[in-house]
Design an enzyme around this catalytic site. Structure first.
Site, short mmCIF file in Angstrom:
data_model
loop_
_atom_site.label_atom_id
_atom_site.label_comp_id
_atom_site.label_asym_id
_atom_site.label_seq_id
_atom_site.Cartn_x
_atom_site.Cartn_y
_atom_site.Cartn_z
N PRO A 175 0.89 -1.04 -0.04
CA PRO A 175 0.06 -0.01 -0.22
C PRO A 175 0.73 1.23 -0.07
O PRO A 175 1.78 1.19 0.65
CB PRO A 175 -0.68 -0.11 1.28
CG PRO A 175 -0.02 -0.96 2.21
CD PRO A 175 0.73 -1.84 1.27
N GLN A 209 -6.80 -0.89 2.67
CA GLN A 209 -5.95 -0.72 4.00
C GLN A 209 -6.82 0.42 4.83
O GLN A 209 -6.69 1.53 4.06
CB GLN A 209 -4.65 -0.44 3.78
CG GLN A 209 -3.76 -0.47 5.31
CD GLN A 209 -2.61 0.14 4.85
OE1 GLN A 209 -2.15 1.23 4.54
NE2 GLN A 209 -1.47 -0.70 5.34
N CYS A 258 2.39 3.22 9.91
CA CYS A 258 2.43 4.73 9.03
C CYS A 258 3.48 5.44 10.18
O CYS A 258 2.86 5.73 11.13
CB CYS A 258 1.44 5.31 8.53
SG CYS A 258 1.91 6.75 8.03
N LYS A 290 -0.70 -4.76 9.04
CA LYS A 290 0.79 -4.38 8.45
C LYS A 290 1.44 -3.29 9.62
O LYS A 290 0.73 -2.50 9.94
CB LYS A 290 0.59 -3.77 7.30
CG LYS A 290 2.14 -3.26 6.76
CD LYS A 290 1.92 -2.82 5.07
CE LYS A 290 3.24 -2.46 4.57
NZ LYS A 290 3.44 -0.90 4.69
N GLY A 316 10.46 -4.52 2.81
CA GLY A 316 11.48 -3.64 3.21
C GLY A 316 12.73 -3.74 2.19
O GLY A 316 13.41 -4.89 2.37
N ASP A 317 12.76 -2.98 1.39
CA ASP A 317 14.12 -2.79 0.50
C ASP A 317 14.36 -3.87 -0.49
O ASP A 317 15.28 -4.15 -0.99
CB ASP A 317 15.36 -2.66 1.31
CG ASP A 317 15.41 -1.53 2.55
OD1 ASP A 317 14.39 -0.60 2.18
OD2 ASP A 317 15.91 -1.65 3.29
C1 FMN Z 1 5.34 7.14 -1.02
C2 FMN Z 1 4.70 5.95 0.16
C3 FMN Z 1 3.50 5.80 0.47
C4 FMN Z 1 3.34 4.87 1.38
N1 FMN Z 1 1.99 4.81 1.99
C5 FMN Z 1 1.87 3.83 2.82
C6 FMN Z 1 0.48 3.40 3.17
O1 FMN Z 1 -0.72 4.19 2.76
N2 FMN Z 1 0.24 2.36 3.99
C7 FMN Z 1 1.14 1.58 4.41
O2 FMN Z 1 1.04 0.47 5.11
N3 FMN Z 1 2.47 1.85 3.96
C8 FMN Z 1 2.73 2.89 3.33
N4 FMN Z 1 3.96 2.93 2.93
C9 FMN Z 1 5.10 2.13 3.28
C10 FMN Z 1 5.25 0.84 2.25
O3 FMN Z 1 4.07 0.05 2.20
C11 FMN Z 1 6.24 0.03 2.58
O4 FMN Z 1 6.11 -0.64 3.88
C12 FMN Z 1 7.73 0.80 2.67
O5 FMN Z 1 8.00 1.69 1.53
C13 FMN Z 1 8.85 -0.27 2.83
O6 FMN Z 1 8.81 -1.06 1.75
P1 FMN Z 1 9.76 -0.93 0.32
O7 FMN Z 1 11.35 -0.66 0.84
O8 FMN Z 1 9.65 -1.94 -0.52
O9 FMN Z 1 9.22 0.38 -0.24
C14 FMN Z 1 4.24 4.06 1.93
C15 FMN Z 1 5.70 4.05 1.28
C16 FMN Z 1 5.98 5.11 0.47
C17 FMN Z 1 7.31 5.44 -0.09
#
Ligand code: FMN
Length: 336
Positions: free
Chosen positions: A17, A71, A101, A140, A204-205
């Site tokens: 999300p 969500q 968040c 989450k 994550g990452d």
């Molecule tokens: C622009 C942006 C918006 C996000 N919005 C949400 C959100 O609405 N809900 C949520 O659970 N996590 C949100 N996240 C977190 C991501 O879902 C994820 O947990 C986080 O970026 C780590 O994963 P990644 O390293 O693959 O990006 C957001 C992340 C980014 C970068």
């Protein structure tokens, strides 16, 4: 991985999300490239119960994107339960609760990752939401509030006891926001806790096919969730799914193929919003896409691209990008 009656297949890769990113068109595009499940951006429970029109629009899900999760976030148990019922009426496959968040306007008020400082309330909300709907409820969250309170292994069990159907763990604390590296070791501990029986999704990452496979192999998670790695790169799901299936990297497509995907994103974004807002919306993807990495003297083009105000201007810039000998570079990019 199975959640309730939904079968996500083996080693599912899910679209995370993301606020202002995972709207219907981006979700559909990621789905087309192989995402095994997609999530809406988080939706405020308070706004939902007040019937704020703009918020209610975020609940629209389409048949082609299933399985899809909506969500929600909030800090009031009653509002969260009511919001859950409102979401259920929009017919998602899953309802996900955001306890992760980190941003001040959410966590600072006690919602999202702020709930990591009030576990009794987090558990009460989870129980009430599970009770309020018939669809599977998932959570989450993060490792804990900060490095001194990485409580996720115990917390995961407590959340499981509340009746959730799956848990996603982002391997950072709230204090880390998005800095540092995600700690997958702790995610692995959650998964390998013999008392856990619900699916655990790691997040994550993860930005490469090999990295994703390693998360499955080394930490044993049931699913991997991809967030930022999909920005300006919805084809990442295709690369990962191919690698997981056959153990080899997918041969790169011609540069123009990737450019066409970005163009389609622009067109869909503009169609959904309007030209001005659609282009603003897509800039995040254009800024993040790895597609233009390594093109010599690209900076002025990049600046122009991020300043373009119409589709015509933007596509003219795209069409003038020299890509004759990009194949090799794209290949490098795909290999991370
Ligand atoms: C622009 C942006 C918006 C996000 N919005 C949400 C959100 O609405 N809900 C949520 O659970 N996590 C949100 N996240 C977190 C991501 O879902 C994820 O947990 C986080 O970026 C780590 O994963 P990644 O390293 O693959 O990006 C957001 C992340 C980014 C970068």
């Amino acid at each position: 991985m199975k959640t309730g009656s939904i079968d996500f297949g083996e080693r599912p890769v899910l679209l995370a999300p993301m606020e202002d990113v995972t709207d219907t068109s981006f979700r559909l595009m990621c789905k087309r490239f192989g995402a095994d499940a997609v999530y809406t951006e988080f939706v405020s429970s308070d706004a939902l119960v007040r019937h704020v029109n703009k918020t209610a629009q975020k609940l629209t899900v389409s048949e082609e994107e299933r399985p899809v999760a909506i969500q929600i976030y909030g800090k009031d148990a009653e509002a969260m339960a009511e919001a859950a019922r409102i979401c259920e009426a929009a017919r998602p496959d899953l309802l996900d609760i955001n306890f992760g968040c980190p941003v001040k306007k959410v966590a600072g008020k006690g919602a999202g990752a702020g709930m990591l400082r009030n576990i009794p309330l987090m558990l009460q909300i989870t129980r009430e939401v599970v009770k309020a709907v018939r669809i599977p409820v998932t959570v989450k969250t993060r490792l804990g509030w900060d490095a001194d309170s990485c409580i996720i292994v115990d917390l995961a069990e407590q959340l499981q006891d509340c009746g959730i159907a799956a848990l996603t763990v982002h391997g950072r604390t709230r204090a880390q926001m998005y800095s540092g590296e995600a700690d997958w070791t702790l995610i692995g501990e959650v998964k390998n806790n013999p008392r856990m029986h619900i699916p655990v999704i790691g997040n994550g990452d993860v930005t490469t096919a090999e990295g994703c496979k390693e998360c499955f192999d080394r930490y044993g998670v049931d699913g991997v969730m991809i967030g930022r790695g999909s920005l300006g790169r919805p084809w990442i799901f295709r690369e990962i799914k191919h690698f997981l299936a056959v153990g080899e990297l997918l041969p790169p497509e011609p540069f123009a193929w990737y450019l066409d995907v970005l163009k389609e994103q622009v067109i869909q974004s503009v169609a959904r919003l309007d030209e001005r807002r659609g282009i603003l919306h897509i800039r995040r993807h254009l800024a993040a896409t790895p597609l233009f990495k390594g093109i010599p003297d690209f900076k002025p083009t990049r600046v122009a691209m991020l300043r373009a105000e119409t589709v015509e201007q933007l596509f003219e810039i795209f069409d003038n990008i020299r890509f004759e000998d990009k194949r090799q570079e794209v290949e490098v990019m795909l290999r991370g």
